[in-house]
Design a protein around this motif. Sequence first.
Motif, mmCIF file in Angstrom:
data_model
loop_
_atom_site.group_PDB
_atom_site.id
_atom_site.type_symbol
_atom_site.label_atom_id
_atom_site.label_comp_id
_atom_site.label_asym_id
_atom_site.label_seq_id
_atom_site.Cartn_x
_atom_site.Cartn_y
_atom_site.Cartn_z
ATOM 1 N N TRP A 47 0.806 -1.222 0.000
ATOM 2 C CA TRP A 47 0.000 0.000 0.000
ATOM 3 C C TRP A 47 0.841 1.275 0.000
ATOM 4 O O TRP A 47 2.046 1.243 0.189
ATOM 5 C CB TRP A 47 -0.999 0.016 1.170
ATOM 6 C CG TRP A 47 -1.926 -1.152 1.168
ATOM 7 C CD1 TRP A 47 -1.936 -2.185 2.050
ATOM 8 C CD2 TRP A 47 -2.973 -1.444 0.213
ATOM 9 N NE1 TRP A 47 -2.926 -3.082 1.720
ATOM 10 C CE2 TRP A 47 -3.571 -2.643 0.605
ATOM 11 C CE3 TRP A 47 -3.448 -0.780 -0.920
ATOM 12 C CZ2 TRP A 47 -4.629 -3.222 -0.092
ATOM 13 C CZ3 TRP A 47 -4.510 -1.345 -1.626
ATOM 14 C CH2 TRP A 47 -5.084 -2.547 -1.192
ATOM 15 N N GLU A 184 -10.016 -1.539 -1.019
ATOM 16 C CA GLU A 184 -8.688 -1.269 -1.568
ATOM 17 C C GLU A 184 -8.757 -0.553 -2.906
ATOM 18 O O GLU A 184 -7.773 -0.022 -3.383
ATOM 19 C CB GLU A 184 -7.883 -2.558 -1.741
ATOM 20 C CG GLU A 184 -7.430 -3.165 -0.445
ATOM 21 C CD GLU A 184 -8.495 -4.058 0.134
ATOM 22 O OE1 GLU A 184 -9.554 -4.199 -0.489
ATOM 23 O OE2 GLU A 184 -8.263 -4.612 1.213
ATOM 24 N N HIS A 200 -10.389 -2.157 5.655
ATOM 25 C CA HIS A 200 -9.146 -2.821 6.053
ATOM 26 C C HIS A 200 -8.033 -2.685 5.033
ATOM 27 O O HIS A 200 -8.258 -2.618 3.838
ATOM 28 C CB HIS A 200 -9.384 -4.299 6.359
ATOM 29 C CG HIS A 200 -9.917 -5.109 5.210
ATOM 30 N ND1 HIS A 200 -9.139 -5.974 4.492
ATOM 31 C CD2 HIS A 200 -11.143 -5.172 4.659
ATOM 32 C CE1 HIS A 200 -9.892 -6.545 3.559
ATOM 33 N NE2 HIS A 200 -11.105 -6.074 3.640
ATOM 34 N N ASP A 201 -6.850 -2.615 5.524
ATOM 35 C CA ASP A 201 -5.597 -2.651 4.779
ATOM 36 C C ASP A 201 -4.527 -3.049 5.791
ATOM 37 O O ASP A 201 -4.555 -2.587 6.905
ATOM 38 C CB ASP A 201 -5.191 -1.271 4.254
ATOM 39 C CG ASP A 201 -5.995 -0.822 3.051
ATOM 40 O OD1 ASP A 201 -6.637 -1.667 2.430
ATOM 41 O OD2 ASP A 201 -5.947 0.364 2.763
ATOM 42 N N THR A 202 -3.574 -3.819 5.332
ATOM 43 C CA THR A 202 -2.534 -4.326 6.230
ATOM 44 C C THR A 202 -1.191 -3.897 5.703
ATOM 45 O O THR A 202 -1.011 -3.818 4.494
ATOM 46 C CB THR A 202 -2.604 -5.874 6.232
ATOM 47 O OG1 THR A 202 -3.809 -6.257 6.867
ATOM 48 C CG2 THR A 202 -1.429 -6.501 6.931
ATOM 49 N N THR A 220 -1.544 -5.512 11.480
ATOM 50 C CA THR A 220 -2.852 -4.999 11.068
ATOM 51 C C THR A 220 -3.808 -4.927 12.248
ATOM 52 O O THR A 220 -3.616 -5.628 13.258
ATOM 53 C CB THR A 220 -3.461 -5.942 10.000
ATOM 54 O OG1 THR A 220 -4.639 -5.361 9.458
ATOM 55 C CG2 THR A 220 -3.817 -7.298 10.579
ATOM 56 N N GLY A 222 -6.749 -5.657 11.298
ATOM 57 C CA GLY A 222 -7.624 -6.676 10.714
ATOM 58 C C GLY A 222 -8.876 -6.078 10.108
ATOM 59 O O GLY A 222 -9.009 -4.874 9.926
ATOM 60 N N MET A 223 -9.769 -6.943 9.798
ATOM 61 C CA MET A 223 -11.008 -6.523 9.167
ATOM 62 C C MET A 223 -11.833 -5.697 10.155
ATOM 63 O O MET A 223 -12.062 -6.131 11.288
ATOM 64 C CB MET A 223 -11.768 -7.782 8.788
ATOM 65 C CG MET A 223 -12.623 -7.627 7.585
ATOM 66 S SD MET A 223 -13.335 -9.227 7.205
ATOM 67 C CE MET A 223 -12.212 -9.808 5.968
ATOM 68 N N ARG A 230 -12.013 -12.815 16.115
ATOM 69 C CA ARG A 230 -11.628 -13.205 14.741
ATOM 70 C C ARG A 230 -10.145 -12.908 14.513
ATOM 71 O O ARG A 230 -9.641 -11.848 14.845
ATOM 72 C CB ARG A 230 -12.478 -12.434 13.730
ATOM 73 C CG ARG A 230 -12.162 -12.760 12.269
ATOM 74 C CD ARG A 230 -11.191 -11.776 11.644
ATOM 75 N NE ARG A 230 -11.017 -11.986 10.216
ATOM 76 C CZ ARG A 230 -10.132 -11.337 9.473
ATOM 77 N NH1 ARG A 230 -9.349 -10.441 10.007
ATOM 78 N NH2 ARG A 230 -10.035 -11.592 8.178
ATOM 79 N N GLY A 232 -7.240 -12.936 11.444
ATOM 80 C CA GLY A 232 -7.060 -13.014 9.998
ATOM 81 C C GLY A 232 -5.793 -13.748 9.620
ATOM 82 O O GLY A 232 -5.207 -14.493 10.413
ATOM 83 N N ASP A 233 -5.365 -13.522 8.401
ATOM 84 C CA ASP A 233 -4.154 -14.173 7.890
ATOM 85 C C ASP A 233 -2.870 -13.523 8.402
ATOM 86 O O ASP A 233 -1.826 -14.164 8.477
ATOM 87 C CB ASP A 233 -4.148 -14.113 6.356
ATOM 88 C CG ASP A 233 -4.230 -12.676 5.843
ATOM 89 O OD1 ASP A 233 -4.963 -11.860 6.460
ATOM 90 O OD2 ASP A 233 -3.570 -12.352 4.841
ATOM 91 N N SER A 234 -2.962 -12.241 8.753
ATOM 92 C CA SER A 234 -1.738 -11.457 8.978
ATOM 93 C C SER A 234 -0.800 -12.015 10.050
ATOM 94 O O SER A 234 0.415 -11.911 9.890
ATOM 95 C CB SER A 234 -2.106 -10.009 9.303
ATOM 96 O OG SER A 234 -2.918 -9.504 8.281
ATOM 97 N N THR A 253 -2.341 -9.115 1.663
ATOM 98 C CA THR A 253 -3.305 -8.154 2.173
ATOM 99 C C THR A 253 -4.661 -8.498 1.565
ATOM 100 O O THR A 253 -4.729 -9.188 0.554
ATOM 101 C CB THR A 253 -2.861 -6.718 1.815
ATOM 102 O OG1 THR A 253 -3.797 -5.785 2.365
ATOM 103 C CG2 THR A 253 -2.764 -6.504 0.324
ATOM 104 N N GLY A 254 -5.714 -8.035 2.196
ATOM 105 C CA GLY A 254 -7.039 -8.346 1.694
ATOM 106 C C GLY A 254 -7.798 -9.258 2.646
ATOM 107 O O GLY A 254 -7.476 -9.321 3.836
ATOM 108 N N VAL A 255 -8.760 -9.954 2.117
ATOM 109 C CA VAL A 255 -9.628 -10.782 2.970
ATOM 110 C C VAL A 255 -8.854 -12.019 3.440
ATOM 111 O O VAL A 255 -8.602 -12.963 2.682
ATOM 112 C CB VAL A 255 -10.913 -11.172 2.213
ATOM 113 C CG1 VAL A 255 -11.774 -12.091 3.075
ATOM 114 C CG2 VAL A 255 -11.689 -9.917 1.858
ATOM 115 N N GLY A 256 -8.502 -11.992 4.714
ATOM 116 C CA GLY A 256 -7.593 -12.985 5.261
ATOM 117 C C GLY A 256 -8.088 -14.413 5.198
ATOM 118 O O GLY A 256 -7.292 -15.346 5.089
HETATM 119 C C1 SD4 Z 1 -7.185 -9.492 7.558
HETATM 120 N N1 SD4 Z 1 -5.617 -9.459 5.732
HETATM 121 O O1 SD4 Z 1 -7.326 -9.281 8.755
HETATM 122 C C2 SD4 Z 1 -6.142 -8.693 6.828
HETATM 123 C C3 SD4 Z 1 -6.747 -7.402 6.409
HETATM 124 C C4 SD4 Z 1 -6.095 -6.737 5.246
HETATM 125 O O2 SD4 Z 1 -6.137 -5.256 3.495
HETATM 126 O O3 SD4 Z 1 -5.056 -7.038 4.821
HETATM 127 N N2 SD4 Z 1 -6.658 -5.814 4.589
HETATM 128 O O4 SD4 Z 1 -7.866 -10.287 6.927
#
Ligand code: SD4
Length: 342
Positions: A47, A184, A200-202, A220, A222-223, A230, A232-234, A253-256
Amino acid sequence: MISRRKFLAATSLTGASIVAGNKSFSKVFEEKSITPVLNSPIVISTWDFGIAANAAAWEVLKNKGRALDAVEKGVHVPEADESNQSVGYGGLPDRDGRVTLDACIMDELGNCGSVAALEHILHPISVARLVMEKTPHVMLVGAGALQFAMEQGFKKENLLTPASEKAWKAWLKNARYQPEINIENRLFSPTKLPGNQYNHDTIGMLAIDAAGNMSGACTTSGMAYKMHGRVGDSPIIGAGLYVDNEVGGATSTGVGEEVIRNVGSFLVVELMRQGYPPEEACKEAVMRIIRKKPNTAKEIQVGFLALNKKGEYGAYAIQQGFSYAVCNEKDQKLLVKANSYS
Ligand code: SD4
């Protein structure tokens, strides 16, 4: 010389013109080719806010510091930035109004540490590093992670800023659990959430130091408005971040949830091990998600960012709008628009 078509924010642009959320942001992109500086220090991160984070990491790298220190210092910048509502202090809370943070870090030896659903701590990445360095474990979560942080001397703080509280209260009026997608894309087709917030953005960061060693960090809030608890992936090694010093590193980044289901960052690194260039590896990981669930191509954003051992980098996302920042001895403020499926 790599002649891929990319849109870059030139180094000559002032910092003020490339701040996140600046409406005129897309105007500062210009088209030119990338000349990578191979086999020398480099830091890349997700980002537009990666530019400021890279600058802090570069202070370490240019002085021949360790990549691990660089990524930790680098991601401290968005973690402490109140105006950034998707990482650390000022992050948008969960649906119960609690700011819960996810972070992980990985070094050149394959050591790693992680915290998830951590509350009240300004720099979760530093707690993750201490999990790695001072405990026999990889991951601490929730109350246990907070307890460990306090034992290590971290201060308990309120991370919910008035702006984030206001956004959460606005969201509560409808309280739709599933966040609106796709935030995003805001630079190109803004989708606003109640209260004008993006959900969200990580920051994921990868660096190679003067000794040729690689480390990575991911952090992050997170969401936004997620269920309490919850994760996420981070903070999940292999999902939101993976580094293998022989091959390279990747972050997401994105939906974990989709990244976790596909062990995304590990997959990208393994593809690079098989010879895929970084962007192609990221693309294949994105395609893996889309092939399994074609609807994701319309509904969600996931982006991967990768750096190989030589210092070649690349990214790929499901949706347009994913950008990443690159910093090496030649350019300290590159911003690259990632290619995407849509
Ligand atoms: C998540 N991946 O918590 C993170 C959020 C994220 O851009 O990256 N958003 O799912």
